[in-house]
Design a protein around this motif. Structure first.
Motif, short mmCIF file in Angstrom:
data_model
loop_
_atom_site.label_atom_id
_atom_site.label_comp_id
_atom_site.label_asym_id
_atom_site.label_seq_id
_atom_site.Cartn_x
_atom_site.Cartn_y
_atom_site.Cartn_z
N ALA A 90 -49.17 13.38 -87.25
CA ALA A 90 -50.49 13.12 -86.67
C ALA A 90 -50.54 11.74 -86.04
O ALA A 90 -51.16 11.54 -84.99
CB ALA A 90 -51.58 13.28 -87.74
N VAL A 91 -49.89 10.77 -86.67
CA VAL A 91 -49.83 9.42 -86.10
C VAL A 91 -49.04 9.47 -84.79
O VAL A 91 -49.45 8.90 -83.78
CB VAL A 91 -49.20 8.42 -87.10
N ALA A 92 -47.91 10.20 -84.79
CA ALA A 92 -47.08 10.30 -83.59
C ALA A 92 -47.84 10.97 -82.45
O ALA A 92 -47.65 10.64 -81.28
CB ALA A 92 -45.80 11.08 -83.91
N ARG A 93 -48.75 11.89 -82.79
CA ARG A 93 -49.57 12.55 -81.76
C ARG A 93 -50.79 11.72 -81.39
O ARG A 93 -51.64 12.19 -80.65
CB ARG A 93 -50.05 13.91 -82.28
N SER A 94 -50.92 10.53 -81.99
CA SER A 94 -52.10 9.67 -81.80
C SER A 94 -53.39 10.30 -82.29
O SER A 94 -54.48 9.93 -81.86
CB SER A 94 -52.26 9.25 -80.33
N GLU A 95 -53.26 11.25 -83.21
CA GLU A 95 -54.47 11.78 -83.85
C GLU A 95 -55.02 10.80 -84.87
O GLU A 95 -56.21 10.81 -85.18
CB GLU A 95 -54.16 13.10 -84.57
N LEU A 96 -54.12 10.00 -85.45
CA LEU A 96 -54.50 9.04 -86.49
C LEU A 96 -53.91 7.68 -86.12
O LEU A 96 -52.86 7.61 -85.48
CB LEU A 96 -53.91 9.46 -87.85
N PRO A 97 -54.58 6.61 -86.56
CA PRO A 97 -54.02 5.28 -86.31
C PRO A 97 -52.78 5.03 -87.19
O PRO A 97 -52.70 5.56 -88.31
CB PRO A 97 -55.15 4.32 -86.73
N ALA A 98 -51.83 4.27 -86.65
CA ALA A 98 -50.70 3.82 -87.47
C ALA A 98 -51.28 3.06 -88.66
O ALA A 98 -52.34 2.45 -88.56
CB ALA A 98 -49.78 2.92 -86.65
N GLY A 99 -50.60 3.12 -89.78
CA GLY A 99 -51.12 2.42 -90.96
C GLY A 99 -52.03 3.28 -91.80
O GLY A 99 -52.54 2.83 -92.82
#
Lengths: 218, 218
Positions: free
Chosen positions: A154-163
């Motif tokens: 999800a982070v890689a898809r920019s659905e969620l912020p890194a961290g």
């Protein structure tokens, strides 16, 4: 969490020290038969119905072998849990965070409400046997670690912020279902997998699982 | 959920039919002593250490009285749970939804990590005794119902939209703590009460617990 109901022993436990036993050999087949018998006895009769003699009879294995290798009911349960943890389960990749969490929750609901349910029986057994409790704790840890890939994707898809704290998000998404089934003992709610997944995604999107300035004190 | 650790019997059980017994009379005092003894025995020795004889001895009550009135260990546990449900516990009113949920979670964490913990012992006992399981289910139901006032107050303050599903919000706020302590058996995390409360508030604010057009299918 899911796939407690795994019926086959993949014999993936690392066997250190040059074994005379071939993987897939007689010892491995014996273990598979014994663990299958434990699963069936436990799911059908619960912890109180579980005995080394009953397992040996069901597995068609010598009593002496079962006593020597597994010692007691705790040893059998610990090995069932270790075998479950040695499978190749991975969370499904549906292409979205919400989809992944819904599928995960549906798997968990299915495992917990199967008749009989190995998952429910193992949870109950963990309140009886210290060895089962330790084995179950390791299995949960392993499953949640494997599920972290859901958050990384999800982070890689920019659905969620890194961290984003993957573990906290996963616990938020999955806890309500176990809470209702295991502790509150309310009837299974077929809408809950999706509702709980959606709740976690909304919270995550609002920054609930990232460290940030929103951490004001009360 | 909280105040499992109630140590006094308020004798609020309605006594229908003109009783010869005065409230606060001998029968009521006997019950209070017996239930206190059950709580202490259970918390100290667990379900396996609980016996009618041990409870009678600890309470200083005739064995025959205990056997006649409570029959078995299940009967004792059911009565402890009923007495707990008869208290006057209410969730604290801190003036904000977040504050109310944090205080609730902190109470729950305190009850679950007390040494010894009645709450943890009763949960474990519910996997052994059907009567305890039924009693605990009723107690959870009662506690969650009492907590719904937290959501009503938040709606009245316009913190939440009318139509917010109080039960789902409360389960989302409280489940992670029980999940970690009872099922995952991870060490108690002092930040979790606030984190879980904050997560539920963010989700609620984002509309997770109101029916609406966001319910797209996956």
């Amino acid at each position: 969490m899911e796939r407690f109901d795994e019926q086959t022993d993949k014999a993936t436990t690392p066997e250190k020290a040059p074994p005379k036993r071939r993987p897939g050999g007689r010892t491995s087949r014996t273990r598979a038969r014994v663990l299958d018998a434990v699963r069936m006895e436990l799911a059908e009769h619960g912890y109180d119905g579980l005995s080394l003699d009953g397992v040996a009879a069901r597995a068609g294995v010598h009593r002496a072998t079962v006593y020597r290798r597994w010692r007691d009911v705790g040893g059998l349960l610990a090995d069932v849990l270790e075998a479950t943890g040695g499978d190749d389960w991975e969370p499904e990749d549906t292409g979205s965070l919400l989809g992944d969490l819904i599928v995960l929750n549906r798997e968990n609901l299915g495992a917990m409400t199967a008749q009989p349910s190995m998952a429910a029986a193992l949870i109950a057994a963990s309140f009886r046997s210290e060895e089962a409790a330790r084995g179950l704790r390791r299995l949960w840890e392993d499953r949640y670690t494997r599920c972290e890939v859901i958050v990384r994707r999800a982070v890689a898809r920019s659905e969620l912020p890194a961290g984003t704290d993957a573990r906290r998000l996963l616990v938020a998404a999955t806890a309500p279902l176990y809470h209702q089934l295991v502790l509150l003992r309310t009837p299974p709610d077929p809408d809950l997998p999706e509702q709980a997944a959606r709740t976690a995604v909304l919270a995550a999107t609002a920054g609930a699982f990232t460290p940030g300035p929103s951490a004001t004190s009360v």
